[in-house]
Design a protein around this motif. Structure first.
Motif, short mmCIF file in Angstrom:
data_model
loop_
_atom_site.label_atom_id
_atom_site.label_comp_id
_atom_site.label_asym_id
_atom_site.label_seq_id
_atom_site.Cartn_x
_atom_site.Cartn_y
_atom_site.Cartn_z
N VAL A 66 -61.45 1.27 -25.97
CA VAL A 66 -60.01 1.31 -25.42
C VAL A 66 -59.32 0.12 -26.24
O VAL A 66 -59.85 -1.07 -26.04
CB VAL A 66 -59.86 1.24 -24.19
N PHE A 67 -58.17 0.43 -26.72
CA PHE A 67 -57.26 -0.76 -27.45
C PHE A 67 -55.93 -0.52 -26.96
O PHE A 67 -55.28 0.43 -26.49
CB PHE A 67 -57.17 -0.54 -28.77
N TYR A 68 -55.26 -1.76 -26.40
CA TYR A 68 -53.92 -1.95 -26.05
C TYR A 68 -53.11 -2.72 -26.82
O TYR A 68 -53.57 -3.62 -27.46
CB TYR A 68 -53.75 -2.44 -24.69
N THR A 69 -51.64 -2.27 -27.18
CA THR A 69 -50.97 -2.99 -27.98
C THR A 69 -49.44 -3.13 -27.26
O THR A 69 -49.20 -2.43 -26.43
CB THR A 69 -50.54 -2.38 -29.23
N LEU A 70 -49.07 -4.27 -27.52
CA LEU A 70 -47.55 -4.51 -26.69
C LEU A 70 -46.78 -5.40 -27.79
O LEU A 70 -47.16 -6.24 -28.49
CB LEU A 70 -48.04 -5.41 -25.47
N SER A 71 -45.66 -4.83 -28.00
CA SER A 71 -44.60 -5.61 -28.92
C SER A 71 -43.21 -5.32 -28.33
O SER A 71 -42.89 -4.56 -27.76
CB SER A 71 -44.91 -5.02 -30.37
N TRP A 118 -48.80 -8.53 -19.46
CA TRP A 118 -49.62 -7.43 -19.64
C TRP A 118 -49.84 -6.59 -18.36
O TRP A 118 -49.98 -5.50 -18.24
CB TRP A 118 -51.18 -7.80 -20.02
N ASP A 119 -49.53 -7.38 -17.13
CA ASP A 119 -49.37 -6.62 -15.85
C ASP A 119 -48.28 -5.54 -16.02
O ASP A 119 -48.58 -4.13 -15.36
CB ASP A 119 -49.57 -7.52 -14.84
N ASP A 120 -47.31 -5.95 -16.44
CA ASP A 120 -45.99 -4.89 -16.46
C ASP A 120 -46.41 -3.77 -17.45
O ASP A 120 -45.99 -2.71 -17.17
CB ASP A 120 -44.68 -5.97 -16.70
#
Length: 137
Positions: A66-71, A118-120
């Protein structure tokens, strides 16, 4: 792998909004992890110089595939311009066959709310995955 911390390619204006995207990618097998990870680093390098990028972070959980991105972006157009530009465009195409599942969610925030936690982001991704699953039922 530790989280790649929030990086700010272009400081956001003190008053305004940002267009935020969070994503969760799951690759099919552990053998797909190195390829996905290496390609995601190329995309990470690209975002660090992308016009309109206000910030980005990445979490890799290779043992879970698993990979997560946030931008955060100046607007939707800036995000979509990044996605259509190489190397990101080619990366998306080349990795399609390795993907088991993906979830994307988008929202706007006041720029004073950056960086996004990251929680949001994970909460919103969980809600979006439920919405997507209900639509498939």
């Amino acid at each position: 792998m530790p989280t790649l911390p929030w990086t700010v390619p272009n400081p956001p204006p003190p008053h305004g909004t940002a267009f935020v995207m969070a994503s969760r990618f799951e690759v099919r097998t552990l053998k797909d992890v190195p390829r996905f990870f290496l390609r995601s680093l190329a995309a990470w390098k690209q975002v660090r110089s992308a016009p309109g990028a206000y910030g980005a972070s990445l979490i890799a959980q290779p043992a879970r595939c698993v990979f997560y991105t946030l931008s955060a972006w100046q607007d939707r157009d800036a995000l979509y311009a990044y996605a259509r530009t190489e190397p990101h465009r080619g990366i998306m195409t080349s990795l399609r066959s390795t993907m088991r599942a993906s979830t994307f969610t988008f929202w706007e925030v006041d720029t004073t709310g950056l960086p996004i936690t990251w929680d949001d982001a994970r909460r919103r991704l969980t809600e979006q995955a439920r919405t997507d699953a209900a639509g498939d039922a």
